[in-house]
Structures are given as structure tokens and as C-alpha cells.
Design a protein around this motif. Structure first.
Motif, PDB file in Angstrom:
ATOM      1  N   PRO A  50    -112.389   7.771 -42.861  1.00  0.00           N
ATOM      2  CA  PRO A  50    -112.268   8.841 -43.851  1.00  0.00           C
ATOM      3  C   PRO A  50    -110.871   9.440 -43.817  1.00  0.00           C
ATOM      4  O   PRO A  50    -110.162   9.351 -42.817  1.00  0.00           O
ATOM      5  CB  PRO A  50    -113.319   9.861 -43.408  1.00  0.00           C
ATOM      6  CG  PRO A  50    -113.516   9.604 -41.956  1.00  0.00           C
ATOM      7  CD  PRO A  50    -113.262   8.140 -41.752  1.00  0.00           C
ATOM      8  N   THR A  51    -110.474  10.078 -44.912  1.00  0.00           N
ATOM      9  CA  THR A  51    -109.201  10.775 -44.926  1.00  0.00           C
ATOM     10  C   THR A  51    -109.296  11.971 -43.982  1.00  0.00           C
ATOM     11  O   THR A  51    -110.396  12.371 -43.577  1.00  0.00           O
ATOM     12  CB  THR A  51    -108.860  11.291 -46.339  1.00  0.00           C
ATOM     13  OG1 THR A  51    -109.834  12.276 -46.701  1.00  0.00           O
ATOM     14  CG2 THR A  51    -108.833  10.171 -47.363  1.00  0.00           C
ATOM     15  N   ALA A  52    -108.178  12.552 -43.640  1.00  0.00           N
ATOM     16  CA  ALA A  52    -108.177  13.717 -42.753  1.00  0.00           C
ATOM     17  C   ALA A  52    -109.012  14.847 -43.357  1.00  0.00           C
ATOM     18  O   ALA A  52    -109.766  15.515 -42.643  1.00  0.00           O
ATOM     19  CB  ALA A  52    -106.744  14.183 -42.505  1.00  0.00           C
ATOM     20  N   ARG A  53    -108.914  15.032 -44.642  1.00  0.00           N
ATOM     21  CA  ARG A  53    -109.672  16.090 -45.314  1.00  0.00           C
ATOM     22  C   ARG A  53    -111.175  15.815 -45.250  1.00  0.00           C
ATOM     23  O   ARG A  53    -111.979  16.706 -45.002  1.00  0.00           O
ATOM     24  CB  ARG A  53    -109.213  16.198 -46.759  1.00  0.00           C
ATOM     25  CG  ARG A  53    -109.900  17.286 -47.521  1.00  0.00           C
ATOM     26  CD  ARG A  53    -109.383  17.367 -48.936  1.00  0.00           C
ATOM     27  NE  ARG A  53    -109.584  18.715 -49.407  1.00  0.00           N
ATOM     28  CZ  ARG A  53    -108.900  19.288 -50.339  1.00  0.00           C
ATOM     29  NH1 ARG A  53    -107.928  18.639 -50.917  1.00  0.00           N
ATOM     30  NH2 ARG A  53    -109.164  20.507 -50.706  1.00  0.00           N
ATOM     31  N   GLU A  54    -111.569  14.558 -45.492  1.00  0.00           N
ATOM     32  CA  GLU A  54    -112.985  14.185 -45.433  1.00  0.00           C
ATOM     33  C   GLU A  54    -113.539  14.344 -44.023  1.00  0.00           C
ATOM     34  O   GLU A  54    -114.663  14.811 -43.825  1.00  0.00           O
ATOM     35  CB  GLU A  54    -113.171  12.744 -45.913  1.00  0.00           C
ATOM     36  CG  GLU A  54    -112.924  12.553 -47.389  1.00  0.00           C
ATOM     37  CD  GLU A  54    -112.819  11.100 -47.792  1.00  0.00           C
ATOM     38  OE1 GLU A  54    -113.145  10.809 -48.952  1.00  0.00           O
ATOM     39  OE2 GLU A  54    -112.404  10.256 -46.962  1.00  0.00           O
ATOM     40  N   GLU A  55    -112.733  13.961 -43.027  1.00  0.00           N
ATOM     41  CA  GLU A  55    -113.162  14.097 -41.639  1.00  0.00           C
ATOM     42  C   GLU A  55    -113.333  15.565 -41.266  1.00  0.00           C
ATOM     43  O   GLU A  55    -114.321  15.944 -40.640  1.00  0.00           O
ATOM     44  CB  GLU A  55    -112.167  13.430 -40.696  1.00  0.00           C
ATOM     45  CG  GLU A  55    -112.609  13.499 -39.247  1.00  0.00           C
ATOM     46  CD  GLU A  55    -111.733  12.708 -38.305  1.00  0.00           C
ATOM     47  OE1 GLU A  55    -111.889  12.898 -37.090  1.00  0.00           O
ATOM     48  OE2 GLU A  55    -110.893  11.908 -38.766  1.00  0.00           O
ATOM     49  N   LEU A  56    -112.387  16.397 -41.655  1.00  0.00           N
ATOM     50  CA  LEU A  56    -112.476  17.824 -41.364  1.00  0.00           C
ATOM     51  C   LEU A  56    -113.727  18.426 -42.015  1.00  0.00           C
ATOM     52  O   LEU A  56    -114.453  19.199 -41.390  1.00  0.00           O
ATOM     53  CB  LEU A  56    -111.224  18.543 -41.856  1.00  0.00           C
ATOM     54  CG  LEU A  56    -111.182  20.048 -41.632  1.00  0.00           C
ATOM     55  CD1 LEU A  56    -111.274  20.383 -40.144  1.00  0.00           C
ATOM     56  CD2 LEU A  56    -109.914  20.629 -42.229  1.00  0.00           C
ATOM     57  N   SER A  57    -113.987  18.058 -43.241  1.00  0.00           N
ATOM     58  CA  SER A  57    -115.161  18.556 -43.958  1.00  0.00           C
ATOM     59  C   SER A  57    -116.450  18.142 -43.251  1.00  0.00           C
ATOM     60  O   SER A  57    -117.376  18.949 -43.093  1.00  0.00           O
ATOM     61  CB  SER A  57    -115.153  18.031 -45.390  1.00  0.00           C
ATOM     62  OG  SER A  57    -116.282  18.482 -46.080  1.00  0.00           O
TER      63      SER A  57
END
Length: 80
Positions: free
Chosen positions: A59-66
């Protein structure tokens, strides 16, 4: 840990890592492989689904953080 694929393809997440199934857009944790399928479990728990290896990416960094935030919020609601 990243699993190495054929030299002309990118690496994909290994067992225990977050992964995105690009066919469904869902994010989960790689649980293993059965035959020609990758088994992924939703981050909050639940029933695993099968994905084609070519559709499994990090996942992208944003998707992982979410996804990680969703886990924390769920744990907070459950008093963990």
C-alpha cells in the motif's frame, strides 16, 4: 520482509505485512499463499480473501497510515 518475484516484476509484501489487492482496492495482512493465490485478512480481523499475486502490492504510505489508524481506533473503542 518482501518476497522477490520474477526479475521483470516488482516485489510484493510478504507474510505478516500489509498489502493492497488492486483488483478489489482492499487492504489487509498477507496470511500466506495457497496454490496460485495469496490469502489476505482484513486489518481489523475477519474472513480472509484470495487474491491473484499480480494484484498484490504494497500500500502507499497514506493507505498504510489509514489502515494502521483504523486498527488503533478499533482497539481504543474495544478498550485495548
Amino acid at each position: 520482509m518482501l518476497v522477490r518475484m520474477a526479475s521483470n516484476q516488482q516485489t510484493r509484501p510478504g507474510i505478516g505485512e500489509l498489502a493492497k489487492d488492486t483488483a478489489s482496492g482492499r487492504i489487509g495482512v498477507v496470511m500466506g499463499e495457497v496454490g496460485a493465490r495469496v490469502q489476505i485478512r482484513p486489518v481489523g480481523g475477519g474472513v480472509e480473501w484470495d487474491a491473484l499475486p499480480v494484484n498484490v502490492v504494497a500500500p502507499t504510505a497514506r493507505e498504510e497510515l489509514s489502515a494502521r489508524l483504523a486498527i488503533k481506533n478499533g482497539n481504543s473503542r474495544d478498550g485495548l
